[in-house]
Design a protein around this motif. Structure first.
Motif, PDB file in Angstrom:
ATOM      1  N   ALA A 150      -7.883   7.929  -1.168  1.00 50.31           N
ATOM      2  CA  ALA A 150      -6.658   7.371  -1.750  1.00 50.31           C
ATOM      3  C   ALA A 150      -6.899   5.977  -2.335  1.00 50.31           C
ATOM      4  O   ALA A 150      -6.397   5.662  -3.418  1.00 50.31           O
ATOM      5  CB  ALA A 150      -5.548   7.320  -0.703  1.00 50.31           C
ATOM      6  N   TYR A 158      -5.504  -4.742  -7.523  1.00 51.54           N
ATOM      7  CA  TYR A 158      -6.762  -4.053  -7.820  1.00 51.54           C
ATOM      8  C   TYR A 158      -7.925  -4.667  -7.034  1.00 51.54           C
ATOM      9  O   TYR A 158      -8.714  -3.953  -6.415  1.00 51.54           O
ATOM     10  CB  TYR A 158      -7.032  -4.121  -9.328  1.00 51.54           C
ATOM     11  N   ASP A 164      -8.567   6.448  -5.617  1.00 56.82           N
ATOM     12  CA  ASP A 164      -7.623   6.910  -6.637  1.00 56.82           C
ATOM     13  C   ASP A 164      -6.696   5.785  -7.093  1.00 56.82           C
ATOM     14  O   ASP A 164      -6.401   5.659  -8.292  1.00 56.82           O
ATOM     15  CB  ASP A 164      -6.793   8.083  -6.103  1.00 56.82           C
ATOM     16  N   LEU A 165      -6.234   4.968  -6.153  1.00 59.74           N
ATOM     17  CA  LEU A 165      -5.365   3.845  -6.518  1.00 59.74           C
ATOM     18  C   LEU A 165      -6.090   2.860  -7.424  1.00 59.74           C
ATOM     19  O   LEU A 165      -5.540   2.389  -8.420  1.00 59.74           O
ATOM     20  CB  LEU A 165      -4.854   3.129  -5.263  1.00 59.74           C
ATOM     21  N   ARG A 166      -7.346   2.570  -7.096  1.00 62.78           N
ATOM     22  CA  ARG A 166      -8.117   1.637  -7.930  1.00 62.78           C
ATOM     23  C   ARG A 166      -8.396   2.227  -9.313  1.00 62.78           C
ATOM     24  O   ARG A 166      -8.352   1.523 -10.310  1.00 62.78           O
ATOM     25  CB  ARG A 166      -9.409   1.245  -7.235  1.00 62.78           C
ATOM     26  N   ILE A 170       0.840  -1.207   0.000  1.00 66.76           N
ATOM     27  CA  ILE A 170       0.000   0.000   0.000  1.00 66.76           C
ATOM     28  C   ILE A 170       0.869   1.248   0.000  1.00 66.76           C
ATOM     29  O   ILE A 170       0.606   2.214  -0.724  1.00 66.76           O
ATOM     30  CB  ILE A 170      -0.969   0.009   1.200  1.00 66.76           C
ATOM     31  N   LEU A 209       2.348   1.758  -3.479  1.00 66.05           N
ATOM     32  CA  LEU A 209       1.338   2.229  -4.424  1.00 66.05           C
ATOM     33  C   LEU A 209       0.999   3.694  -4.179  1.00 66.05           C
ATOM     34  O   LEU A 209       0.833   4.473  -5.125  1.00 66.05           O
ATOM     35  CB  LEU A 209       0.077   1.362  -4.339  1.00 66.05           C
ATOM     36  N   ALA A 210       0.903   4.099  -2.910  1.00 63.74           N
ATOM     37  CA  ALA A 210       0.607   5.498  -2.583  1.00 63.74           C
ATOM     38  C   ALA A 210       1.747   6.406  -3.046  1.00 63.74           C
ATOM     39  O   ALA A 210       1.504   7.502  -3.565  1.00 63.74           O
ATOM     40  CB  ALA A 210       0.357   5.663  -1.087  1.00 63.74           C
ATOM     41  N   LEU A 253      -7.402  -4.101  -3.140  1.00 70.76           N
ATOM     42  CA  LEU A 253      -7.732  -2.728  -2.760  1.00 70.76           C
ATOM     43  C   LEU A 253      -9.241  -2.498  -2.819  1.00 70.76           C
ATOM     44  O   LEU A 253      -9.796  -1.762  -2.001  1.00 70.76           O
ATOM     45  CB  LEU A 253      -7.015  -1.728  -3.674  1.00 70.76           C
ATOM     46  N   GLN A 303       3.777   5.783  -5.567  1.00 75.01           N
ATOM     47  CA  GLN A 303       3.678   5.843  -7.027  1.00 75.01           C
ATOM     48  C   GLN A 303       2.562   6.792  -7.463  1.00 75.01           C
ATOM     49  O   GLN A 303       2.696   7.514  -8.460  1.00 75.01           O
ATOM     50  CB  GLN A 303       3.441   4.450  -7.596  1.00 75.01           C
ATOM     51  N   LEU A 304       1.470   6.791  -6.715  1.00 73.92           N
ATOM     52  CA  LEU A 304       0.374   7.711  -7.016  1.00 73.92           C
ATOM     53  C   LEU A 304       0.835   9.159  -6.861  1.00 73.92           C
ATOM     54  O   LEU A 304       0.512  10.018  -7.689  1.00 73.92           O
ATOM     55  CB  LEU A 304      -0.819   7.425  -6.096  1.00 73.92           C
ATOM     56  N   ALA A 316      -2.959  10.745  -0.386  1.00 74.59           N
ATOM     57  CA  ALA A 316      -1.874   9.771  -0.539  1.00 74.59           C
ATOM     58  C   ALA A 316      -0.831   9.954   0.570  1.00 74.59           C
ATOM     59  O   ALA A 316      -0.322   8.972   1.126  1.00 74.59           O
ATOM     60  CB  ALA A 316      -1.230   9.905  -1.919  1.00 74.59           C
TER      61      ALA A 316
END
Length: 198
Positions: free
Chosen positions: A143, A182, A146-148, A25, A28-29, A185, A31-32, A112
């Motif tokens: 967040a 995906y 947004d990640l999804r 997590i 990924l945050a 999350l 990277q976002l 994020a």
């Protein structure tokens, strides 16, 4: 509690996460954050009023993920409008984007960062149960969404039927790790939504 959010007395939510889940997590945050881009420049004026009225971009982003995170405000989801209407819609979308995208980016960036901060605090404390205040829960919800959206865009998921196909991907498919993230999350997001509902 493992793998799903549960309500906390007095509001907020809690979830048990292991070190691998925390790492995924957090990565990924981060990277976002890279995708959304940096905040105001170091040499930005100190005048908060000037910053408030600073114009943002007027053109939609070229990256399909950013376009999914920052869609045009005036588009016709039902079909293709006529040429004059399209030109007018583009003008409206451009104006709307110019005055709102900076704030939208700042909000997504803050969400994020909130995810990263809370995970870092959990790791420093040596804990495995993440406890979020009501405000932090809302930031996590934003967040996770947004990640999804970002991952879904990379996987070309446009409709629910596309998600159904992901379950049938063979293990050797190179998209499989992204699909697993995906879906995972999505499960976290779903339990957080139900936890926060009155």
């Amino acid at each position: 509690m493992s793998g799903q959010f549960e309500p906390l007395p007095g509001g907020g939510a809690a979830v048990a996460l292991d070190d691998v889940e925390i790492s995924i997590i957090r990565s990924l945050a981060a990277q976002l954050l890279e995708l959304i881009g940096p905040g105001p420049a170091e040499d930005a004026p100190d005048d908060p009023l000037a910053e408030l009225f600073a114009d943002g971009p007027s053109e939609p982003p070229a990256d399909p993920v950013l376009m999914r995170l920052f869609p045009d405000a005036y588009s016709d989801p039902e079909g293709t409008p006529g040429p004059k209407e399209t030109e007018q819609q583009r003008a409206y979308s451009s104006e709307f984007r110019r005055y709102t995208e900076n704030d939208l980016r700042a909000g997504k960036r803050e969400n994020a960062f909130a995810v990263i901060r809370t995970l870092d605090e959990l790791s420093r404390a040596g804990g495995s149960v993440l406890k979020l205040s009501p405000e932090q829960s809302q930031q996590w919800l934003g967040a996770l969404n947004d990640l999804r959206l970002a991952i879904g865009s990379r996987l070309d998921i446009a409709a629910e039927e596309d998600t159904d196909l992901l379950y049938r991907l063979p293990d050797e498919d190179p998209r499989k790790p992204m699909v697993m993230a995906y879906l995972w999350l999505g499960g976290l997001q779903e339990t957080l939504v139900s936890t926060l509902m009155p």
